[in-house]
Design a protein around this motif. Structure first.
Motif, PDB file in Angstrom:
ATOM      1  N   ILE A 193      27.228   2.444 -11.573  1.00  0.00           N
ATOM      2  CA  ILE A 193      25.828   1.526 -10.869  1.00  0.00           C
ATOM      3  C   ILE A 193      24.859   2.553 -10.117  1.00  0.00           C
ATOM      4  O   ILE A 193      25.529   2.430  -9.366  1.00  0.00           O
ATOM      5  N   ILE A 194      23.932   2.523 -10.786  1.00  0.00           N
ATOM      6  CA  ILE A 194      22.431   2.771  -9.742  1.00  0.00           C
ATOM      7  C   ILE A 194      21.908   1.452  -9.348  1.00  0.00           C
ATOM      8  O   ILE A 194      21.835   1.080 -10.346  1.00  0.00           O
ATOM      9  N   PHE A 195      21.696   1.165  -8.311  1.00  0.00           N
ATOM     10  CA  PHE A 195      21.275  -0.129  -7.443  1.00  0.00           C
ATOM     11  C   PHE A 195      20.003   0.011  -7.001  1.00  0.00           C
ATOM     12  O   PHE A 195      20.397   0.885  -5.793  1.00  0.00           O
ATOM     13  N   ASP A 196      19.627  -0.734  -6.928  1.00  0.00           N
ATOM     14  CA  ASP A 196      17.864  -0.883  -5.513  1.00  0.00           C
ATOM     15  C   ASP A 196      18.840  -1.731  -4.734  1.00  0.00           C
ATOM     16  O   ASP A 196      19.401  -2.220  -4.749  1.00  0.00           O
ATOM     17  N   LYS A 197      18.168  -0.259  -2.911  1.00  0.00           N
ATOM     18  CA  LYS A 197      18.632  -0.331  -1.830  1.00  0.00           C
ATOM     19  C   LYS A 197      18.212  -2.135  -1.678  1.00  0.00           C
ATOM     20  O   LYS A 197      18.669  -3.029  -1.107  1.00  0.00           O
ATOM     21  N   GLN A 198      16.924  -2.902  -2.178  1.00  0.00           N
ATOM     22  CA  GLN A 198      16.173  -3.779  -1.906  1.00  0.00           C
ATOM     23  C   GLN A 198      16.973  -5.121  -3.582  1.00  0.00           C
ATOM     24  O   GLN A 198      17.266  -4.566  -4.440  1.00  0.00           O
ATOM     25  N   HIS A 199      16.984  -5.944  -2.863  1.00  0.00           N
ATOM     26  CA  HIS A 199      17.759  -7.665  -4.088  1.00  0.00           C
ATOM     27  C   HIS A 199      16.791  -7.862  -4.677  1.00  0.00           C
ATOM     28  O   HIS A 199      16.486  -8.825  -3.770  1.00  0.00           O
ATOM     29  N   ARG A 200      16.798  -7.312  -5.456  1.00  0.00           N
ATOM     30  CA  ARG A 200      14.971  -7.523  -6.276  1.00  0.00           C
ATOM     31  C   ARG A 200      15.066  -7.943  -7.681  1.00  0.00           C
ATOM     32  O   ARG A 200      16.574  -6.204  -7.964  1.00  0.00           O
TER      33      ARG A 200
END
Length: 529
Positions: free
Chosen positions: A239-246
């Motif tokens: 899983i590759i995820f954005d640092k920001q929760h958006r």
């Protein structure tokens, strides 16, 4: 599982637990979760956790080399017996399991330093190998549960599709469900993907993550993170995820991030769920991708019709021989791939063809709702080209198909009702755990061990009731005198054909002459011949 988990016979329970702690420390040293000087602090932390005053002083049998699960089960049993667990259920055992392994984990910064140092010296493939092993050794990836999943290949006209029946997430008993119902709500971490999960102790309604680590990277100039899924559906499921929760949003920047990732991890694919309900994934509130080292059936599927465009020299575009509507772009020219992907996204979002039931927007009470998007998948192909598959999606519903016009239709829900996300799009069916028992019971119909009577056809509570019409049709064709092996084979192939139909329903342009004409018309509208 290791079965030699006990201290010498007659030892008190606390001594048994102390013995297991020593074996766990041995395992952690062997697998390089900790180094020699870390043993003292790790031992003391575990003794404190279990309320044990002194370490075990006798001889300790050598720890297993492959898995800590047997040792952990012994410690969790002790925790239940000694009152450390409020209830001896799976949820509370899992919370304590991660807490135990958290005592044996390198710090987040150490994991990152080790990863990128390995990548610089030996290559990123060796770095991911080591990181994946760490996630398994720490019991973050629960291989003991994942190995319970059923898996088989089913031949179809689109090649062999992959079938999995998901048995890795344990069912909760009534007491656990009651505990969860009464558990206090929290907004920290905001979701299961947020980076704040690293080291989080968990709670009844949120898994513990003391044994969880992530790798920071940069995609399109922004900070993202790379991790493995705790319940892997395929090899090195990432899983590759954005640092920001958006929220998830497919954009031109999405394609840049996908290609940035395959530049940095050339041995992995990466893809994104669509960004609309029904055709999207289960977590739409945090932008993320999925990747890994796996060759899915869709990647193997060939291009069946090719097109050209004067503005895209050196770029190959084609329709893939696949039940869903897949455009494949191949080129060494990164900027042209990005430009073309952006053009397809923008034009498809606004494209309508009522003759194909494709409407880009609907409007009700002055509110305009968009329906078109794409599921993108990127990889490096055997020719060293960027290969980008764009799967056309539409999430419109109708009175006939309230769950989605381009969603598994009602007659397929007895096998698969859930959203068709990225993994299914690529040809790997993630099927509900109920199917294991249902298929085993259904096999008895074909061996003569169970009659197709009114208890099945008329009683909606019977586990085979939902399958009755499907099974009756197969019984007429194949009879009731098969061997157990033949019945199992028959049913598994039949489930594969059902999944092929599921993908067909999710395809925007159908595989008949009318659908093919509509697909070509769309490509022609953006200049491809």
């Amino acid at each position: 599982m290791d079965t030699t988990q006990k201290a010498p016979q007659g030892s008190a329970p606390a001594a048994q637990a102390a013995y297991l702690i020593e074996r766990l420390l041995q395992f952690a040293l062997k697998r390089r979760l900790i180094e020699g000087l870390d043993v003292y602090a790790a031992r003391n932390g575990l003794l404190d956790l279990f309320g044990i005053a002194e370490p075990y002083a006798g001889e300790v049998e050598e720890a297993p080399a492959e898995s800590p699960v047997g040792i952990l089960e012994g410690l969790l049993d002790y925790a239940a017996q000694s009152g450390l667990l409020e209830e001896n259920n799976t949820t509370l055992r899992d919370l304590l399991d991660a807490r135990i392994m958290g005592q044996l984990m390198p710090r987040q910064s150490e994991v990152v330093g080790r990863f990128w140092n390995k990548a610089r010296k030996e290559g990123v493939e060796q770095a991911t190998d080591e990181f994946y092993r760490l996630c398994i050794d720490s019991n973050y990836i629960r291989m003991d549960r994942i190995e319970k999943n059923l898996y088989w290949l089913a031949p179809t006209e689109y090649g062999a599709l992959e079938m999995t029946v998901n048995l890795s997430k344990p069912e909760k008993d009534p007491k656990e469900i009651a505990m969860l119902k009464n558990a206090p709500q929290s907004h920290y971490p905001k979701c299961l993907l947020c980076v704040e999960n690293v080291g989080y102790a968990g709670r009844l309604n949120h898994p513990a993550r003391q044994n969880h680590r992530v790798i920071p990277l940069e995609l399109n100039g922004d900070p993202w993170f790379f991790q493995y899924s705790p319940y892997v559906y395929y090899n090195e499921h990432s899983i590759i995820f954005d640092k920001q929760h958006r929220p998830m949003k497919i954009s031109h920047g999405t394609f840049e991030r996908l290609l940035d990732f395959v530049d940095q991890f050339p041995h992995y694919f990466i893809g994104s769920n669509a960004d609309l309900p029904i055709v999207g994934g289960s977590i739409l509130n945090h932008d993320h991708f999925q990747g890994g080292r796996h060759k899915f059936p869709m990647e193997i599927a060939p291009v069946e019709e090719s097109f050209t465009h004067a503005e895209y020299p050196g770029v190959k575009l084609g329709i893939v021989n696949w039940p869903m509507s897949v455009i494949r772009i191949q080129s060494h020219h990164r900027e042209l791939v990005l430009k073309l992907a952006g053009t397809i996204l923008d034009t498809w979002r606004d494209y309508s063809d009522p003759s194909q039931e494709v409407l880009a927007y609907t409007e009700q009470d002055g509110v305009r709702t968009p329906h078109n998007t794409v599921t993108p998948i990127a990889r490096n192909n055997a020719n060293g080209e960027y290969e980008l598959d764009l799967v056309l999606r539409n999430n419109r519903t109708s009175a006939e198909h309230p769950d989605g016009i381009f969603h598994p239709h009602q007659e397929l829900h007895h096998i698969k009702k859930e959203n068709i996300g990225l993994i299914e799009v690529m040809g790997l069916a993630v099927l509900p755990g109920r199917l294991k028992d249902e298929l085993e019971l259904a096999a008895k119909l074909f061996t003569g061990g169970l009659p197709m009577d009114s208890s099945i056809t008329e009683d909606a509570s019977h586990p085979l009731h939902k399958h009755a019409a499907w099974l009756s049709g197969m019984m007429e064709e194949h009879g009731t005198s098969l061997t157990e092996e033949q019945a199992d084979h028959l049913l598994k192939e039949a489930v594969g054909r059902k999944f092929s139909d599921v993908l067909r329903d999710a395809g925007v342009y159908k595989r008949d002459a009318h659908g093919r004409q509509g697909f070509r018309a769309y490509l022609k509208s953006i200049g491809f011949e």
